[in-house]
Design a protein around this motif. Sequence first.
Motif, PDB file in Angstrom:
ATOM      1  N   HIS A 195       0.887  -1.118  -0.091  1.00  0.00           N
ATOM      2  CA  HIS A 195      -0.055   0.105  -0.092  1.00  0.00           C
ATOM      3  C   HIS A 195       0.994   1.186   0.156  1.00  0.00           C
ATOM      4  O   HIS A 195       1.951   1.312   0.648  1.00  0.00           O
ATOM      5  N   ASN A 196       0.306   2.068  -0.591  1.00  0.00           N
ATOM      6  CA  ASN A 196       1.128   3.501  -0.901  1.00  0.00           C
ATOM      7  C   ASN A 196       1.033   4.527   0.227  1.00  0.00           C
ATOM      8  O   ASN A 196       2.008   5.309   0.430  1.00  0.00           O
ATOM      9  N   VAL A 197       0.020   4.616   1.002  1.00  0.00           N
ATOM     10  CA  VAL A 197      -0.487   5.412   1.824  1.00  0.00           C
ATOM     11  C   VAL A 197      -0.847   5.131   3.083  1.00  0.00           C
ATOM     12  O   VAL A 197      -1.444   4.158   3.340  1.00  0.00           O
ATOM     13  N   GLY A 198      -0.482   6.047   4.153  1.00  0.00           N
ATOM     14  CA  GLY A 198      -0.952   5.720   5.565  1.00  0.00           C
ATOM     15  C   GLY A 198      -0.031   5.584   6.451  1.00  0.00           C
ATOM     16  O   GLY A 198      -0.067   4.854   7.453  1.00  0.00           O
ATOM     17  N   PRO A 216       7.534   9.465   6.823  1.00  0.00           N
ATOM     18  CA  PRO A 216       7.605  10.314   5.528  1.00  0.00           C
ATOM     19  C   PRO A 216       6.265  11.480   5.603  1.00  0.00           C
ATOM     20  O   PRO A 216       5.259  11.222   6.203  1.00  0.00           O
ATOM     21  N   GLY A 217       6.868  12.801   5.515  1.00  0.00           N
ATOM     22  CA  GLY A 217       6.168  13.837   5.779  1.00  0.00           C
ATOM     23  C   GLY A 217       4.670  13.657   5.032  1.00  0.00           C
ATOM     24  O   GLY A 217       3.620  13.891   5.310  1.00  0.00           O
ATOM     25  N   SER A 218       4.838  13.249   3.620  1.00  0.00           N
ATOM     26  CA  SER A 218       3.560  12.805   2.744  1.00  0.00           C
ATOM     27  C   SER A 218       2.834  11.577   3.306  1.00  0.00           C
ATOM     28  O   SER A 218       1.648  11.437   2.839  1.00  0.00           O
ATOM     29  N   GLN A 219       3.323  10.861   4.274  1.00  0.00           N
ATOM     30  CA  GLN A 219       2.977   9.511   4.814  1.00  0.00           C
ATOM     31  C   GLN A 219       2.578   8.667   3.533  1.00  0.00           C
ATOM     32  O   GLN A 219       1.802   7.618   3.607  1.00  0.00           O
ATOM     33  N   VAL A 222       5.586   6.658  -2.767  1.00  0.00           N
ATOM     34  CA  VAL A 222       5.619   7.164  -3.956  1.00  0.00           C
ATOM     35  C   VAL A 222       4.536   8.050  -4.280  1.00  0.00           C
ATOM     36  O   VAL A 222       3.499   7.713  -4.593  1.00  0.00           O
ATOM     37  N   GLU A 223       4.842   9.258  -4.225  1.00  0.00           N
ATOM     38  CA  GLU A 223       3.847  10.378  -4.275  1.00  0.00           C
ATOM     39  C   GLU A 223       3.379  10.302  -5.903  1.00  0.00           C
ATOM     40  O   GLU A 223       3.970  10.045  -6.744  1.00  0.00           O
ATOM     41  N   TYR A 282       7.528  -3.263   1.014  1.00  0.00           N
ATOM     42  CA  TYR A 282       6.958  -4.171  -0.240  1.00  0.00           C
ATOM     43  C   TYR A 282       6.420  -3.355  -1.113  1.00  0.00           C
ATOM     44  O   TYR A 282       6.736  -3.475  -2.346  1.00  0.00           O
ATOM     45  N   TYR A 283       5.817  -2.238  -1.019  1.00  0.00           N
ATOM     46  CA  TYR A 283       5.234  -1.341  -1.886  1.00  0.00           C
ATOM     47  C   TYR A 283       6.469  -0.532  -3.079  1.00  0.00           C
ATOM     48  O   TYR A 283       6.171  -0.692  -3.975  1.00  0.00           O
ATOM     49  N   THR A 284       7.495  -0.151  -2.127  1.00  0.00           N
ATOM     50  CA  THR A 284       8.791   0.350  -2.701  1.00  0.00           C
ATOM     51  C   THR A 284       9.296  -0.595  -3.755  1.00  0.00           C
ATOM     52  O   THR A 284       9.445  -0.376  -4.739  1.00  0.00           O
ATOM     53  N   SER A 285       9.311  -1.951  -3.308  1.00  0.00           N
ATOM     54  CA  SER A 285       9.815  -3.000  -4.169  1.00  0.00           C
ATOM     55  C   SER A 285       8.998  -3.192  -5.133  1.00  0.00           C
ATOM     56  O   SER A 285       9.292  -3.553  -6.335  1.00  0.00           O
ATOM     57  N   LEU A 286       7.526  -3.442  -5.125  1.00  0.00           N
ATOM     58  CA  LEU A 286       6.827  -3.659  -6.095  1.00  0.00           C
ATOM     59  C   LEU A 286       6.817  -2.515  -7.161  1.00  0.00           C
ATOM     60  O   LEU A 286       6.653  -2.906  -8.396  1.00  0.00           O
TER      61      LEU A 286
END
Length: 209
Positions: A89-92, A103-106, A109-110, A153-157
């Motif tokens: 998952h990207n967010v949260g 991460p400031g953006s939580q 990958v923006e 996981y998300y970063t890798s995917l």
Amino acid sequence: MDKPRRPVVVTGFGPFGEHAVNASWIAVQELEKLGLGDDVDLYVYEIPVEYQTVQRLIPALWKKHSPQLVVHVGLSGMATTITLEKCGHNVGYKGLDNCRFCPGSQCCVEGGPECIDSIIDMDTVCKRVSTLGLDVTVTISKDAGRYLCDFTYYTSLYQSHGRSAFVHVPPLGKPYTAEQLGRSLQAIIEEMLHVLDHSEGQINCRHEH
């Protein structure tokens, strides 16, 4: 004719919080002793529980090894089974890492998709491993927890267009030994490679959703 050797990268995490020993890294070290067969070059790495290190390290590992598959192993204090994660998952991301950073953006990958699925069919892997008679239980999950595990996981995917996997393990002795975890990882990753081989011809843009 010799089969070409296949690079596979497997990572575990370093200590964090009350987990002075991280079962994921212990499990990966056990796997390293066992290996993944003659045609696989296995590279293992311990990843610190730090968002910024993950963001730097994951692309570097892909660049260095051009792996056929990357499998991240993480610890879940709540788990009592070995859990195959289907997606990242990207967010949260609100939990602070070992550097007291988040991460400031939580997000990972923006502008990236909300969720990325692994191209590996985890249901198939789970079914197959469950028939092998290993003395462990393997289950499936769609929520890797919105902390460093999910973030990695998300970063890798994202980096690999879905050619990554994530396995959550319980703390050592709750209920499995290091040896059981290592043997299970070996079986799981061998099945993942098998599934990957068979799906190569059919890969479409499933990760674009």
